[in-house]
Scaffold this motif. Structure first.
Motif, PDB file in Angstrom:
ATOM      1  N   VAL A  35      89.544  94.544 -53.078  1.00 49.74           N
ATOM      2  CA  VAL A  35      89.474  95.047 -51.308  1.00 49.74           C
ATOM      3  C   VAL A  35      91.203  94.734 -51.746  1.00 49.74           C
ATOM      4  O   VAL A  35      92.085  95.505 -51.544  1.00 49.74           O
ATOM      5  CB  VAL A  35      88.975  94.477 -50.460  1.00 49.74           C
ATOM      6  CG1 VAL A  35      89.194  95.041 -49.178  1.00 49.74           C
ATOM      7  CG2 VAL A  35      87.563  94.896 -50.724  1.00 49.74           C
ATOM      8  N   ALA A  37      84.210  90.813 -55.021  1.00 45.40           N
ATOM      9  CA  ALA A  37      84.638  92.378 -53.751  1.00 45.40           C
ATOM     10  C   ALA A  37      85.646  91.656 -52.984  1.00 45.40           C
ATOM     11  O   ALA A  37      86.318  92.469 -52.371  1.00 45.40           O
ATOM     12  CB  ALA A  37      83.287  91.595 -52.441  1.00 45.40           C
ATOM     13  N   SER A  87      83.159  98.998 -50.143  1.00 42.45           N
ATOM     14  CA  SER A  87      82.967  97.762 -49.632  1.00 42.45           C
ATOM     15  C   SER A  87      81.349  97.626 -50.551  1.00 42.45           C
ATOM     16  O   SER A  87      81.183  96.711 -51.145  1.00 42.45           O
ATOM     17  CB  SER A  87      83.062  97.669 -48.930  1.00 42.45           C
ATOM     18  OG  SER A  87      81.914  98.034 -47.623  1.00 42.45           O
ATOM     19  N   HIS A 116      83.890  93.350 -43.126  1.00 43.26           N
ATOM     20  CA  HIS A 116      82.925  95.100 -42.825  1.00 43.26           C
ATOM     21  C   HIS A 116      82.841  95.528 -41.493  1.00 43.26           C
ATOM     22  O   HIS A 116      83.282  96.674 -41.471  1.00 43.26           O
ATOM     23  CB  HIS A 116      81.097  94.786 -43.410  1.00 43.26           C
ATOM     24  CG  HIS A 116      81.050  96.207 -43.659  1.00 43.26           C
ATOM     25  ND1 HIS A 116      79.809  96.234 -41.984  1.00 43.26           N
ATOM     26  CD2 HIS A 116      81.296  97.308 -44.581  1.00 43.26           C
ATOM     27  CE1 HIS A 116      79.672  97.525 -42.769  1.00 43.26           C
ATOM     28  NE2 HIS A 116      80.196  97.892 -44.125  1.00 43.26           N
TER      29      HIS A 116
END
Length: 504
Positions: free
Chosen positions: A400, A396, A412, A320
């Motif tokens: 992505v 997650a 996200s 992130h």
């Protein structure tokens, strides 16, 4: 007594007075705690202004850059308070991490991702939202980006107060769009790009939820509802960890080393496959050793997922920081370039001090305000344990990768929260409809416990395992993030235009 007072009455009066004093002290302490975090946040912004004044005060337009830096710091605080919760919330909700441990891990990994692997080039127009050629002057562009930065920060702040995890990137996109329309009209907006972003509102949470539900279904069918749970776990847990490692390896090959070298998707997948094989070779004997002597029950299985979940939370935070921070502080980088170079560029380099503001602001925002949203994502939507939280983290990472492969712009935040929804809704369906679960109960549960199991199943089927009120609040916040940021940015741009005489 000499004064004629009853000792019992005196004691009761004293106890009441002490109780009042205790309640007053507790109220004072609660009030003090409530102002500590905002006070420290204000000191952080004040430090930006003071240091910026010392370094830039003598330059032309130095005050404008200092003001933009302070607003960028405010935006970074809000990213830490809201966006980062999605990466560590499931680990906290499953009790794999304490709130303190999650804050430390996330702060370190977010900052490391931003500074070590964060993009050094960012699109000044937020990935093509507006056409810079339609903006009449550099001055107009500067105030346009200032309005976008202020509006997105205010919106994310409001969402945090309302306990709604939202996408800070979408807030920035909405801010740029709204200020761009105010500055140059509707023709300035690249509407096909906006359409793809709007599609991501739906694609991100649904894809994340489906993958998380699929992984949880696999765990339930092939590990939990097996006669020998531990033997099944020895076979499949290393495979799941390898899949997680491979997904992160692919992601970091695509995003994490982009400062050093460009890697295309086929080569990134090959790197991810190599990482997955290495992870399996390492974890297979470790899981075998850890599971030796464990009782054949679900609690043992949860222990096997704790450390993989902690590592996944750290990697999600790093990813992130590497990918999203640059997007969020992009308007600040655009303002700095436009002021210093006197021109509007489609892409600009992010100065190191801008990245430092982003990294430090995220860390402060996370520590000061993050626990509220961390508990919301990890505990309030649905009940999580290490196995369910692992499904969220894996979903997650995989989502992505799929989105990058398909060229889809995804959030996200939406992916992680959508994965939590997916886990919760799948549990509702599985509890009420699963024949696998019923066969397991009838085959392996003791006769005395079968009636109890059946009663538990009926009660679980009757109640909802996902809190609908939170679902409604979060989805509503997602839907209105872009338009709300856009309207707010347009209003702020018009206010700045009136105050400072912007020529548009």
């Amino acid at each position: 007594m000499a004064d004629g007072k009853d000792p019992t009455l005196v004691k009761e009066t004293l106890d009441k007075d002490l109780a009042k004093i205790g309640r007053a002290e507790a109220a004072v302490q609660a009030t003090a705690r409530s102002v500590v975090a905002p006070g420290l946040a204000f000191l952080f912004l004040a430090a930006i202004v003071v240091i910026g004044g010392a370094l830039l005060g003598g330059q032309d337009n130095g005050l404008l850059i200092i003001a933009a830096a302070a607003i960028g710091g405010y935006m970074a605080l809000n990213i830490g308070a809201n966006d980062v919760a999605n990466n560590v919330g499931p680990a906290v909700g499953s009790k794999a991490l304490t709130i303190g441990g999650a804050l430390v891990i996330a702060a370190i990994c977010e900052s490391a991702g931003a500074l070590l692997a964060g993009g050094d080039v960012v699109s000044t127009i937020s990935k093509g939202i507006i056409d810079p050629a339609t903006v009449p002057t550099t001055e107009t562009f500067v105030w346009l980006m200032m309005a976008a930065l202020i509006s997105s920060a205010l919106w994310v702040n409001l969402a945090t107060v309302l306990n709604a995890p939202v996408s800070t990137t979408h807030a920035v996109v909405g801010g740029v769009m709204g200020a761009g329309i105010a500055a140059a009209g509707f023709a300035a907006v690249h509407w096909p790009t906006m359409g793809s972003i709007a599609a991501s509102w739906v694609i991100s949470p649904i894809l994340g939820g489906i993958i998380a539900a699929a992984v949880l279904a696999f765990i339930k069918i092939f590990i939990i509802y097996r006669e020998d749970k531990i033997a099944a776990a020895r076979r499949w847990v290393p495979v799941l960890i390898a899949l997680m490692a491979g997904a992160f390896g692919t992601y970091m090959a695509l995003k994490g080393v982009k400062k050093l070298v460009h890697i295309d998707m086929p080569h990134a997948l090959m790197i991810g496959a190599g990482v997955a094989v290495l992870a399996w070779l390492i974890t297979h004997p470790l899981i075998k050793r850890q599971s030796r002597g464990m009782p054949n029950r679900n609690q043992s299985l949860r222990q096997l997922f704790v450390w993989p979940l902690i590592f996944s939370a750290a990697l999600l935070s790093f990813a992130h920081g590497a990918n999203d921070v640059a997007n969020a502080i992009g308007p600040l980088a655009a303002i700095v370039h436009a002021v210093e170079a006197g021109e509007v560029a489609s892409k600009v380099h992010i100065p190191i001090w801008v990245m430092l503001i982003g990294a430090a602001g995220i860390s402060f925002g996370l520590v000061l305000f993050g626990p509220k949203l961390i508990r919301m994502v990890g505990q309030s939507i649905t009940k999580l344990n290490p196995m369910r939280a692992f499904c969220v983290a894996l979903a997650a990472a995989v989502t992505v990768i799929i989105a990058s492969w398909l060229g889809l712009p995804v959030s996200s935040t939406h992916i992680a929260v959508g994965a939590v929804f997916g886990v919760g809704f799948f549990r509702e369906w599985f509890t009420a409809n699963s024949r696998t679960r019923l066969r397991y109960i009838h085959a392996y549960a003791p006769n005395a416990a079968k009636t109890q199991y059946a009663g538990v199943q009926r009660r679980r089927a009757a109640r909802k395992l996902v809190r609908r009120a939170h679902v409604n609040t979060i989805v509503a916040a997602w839907v209105i993030t872009v338009p709300a940021s856009a309207i707010l940015a347009a209003a702020i741009f018009f206010a700045l235009e009136h105050l400072f005489g912007v020529v548009s």
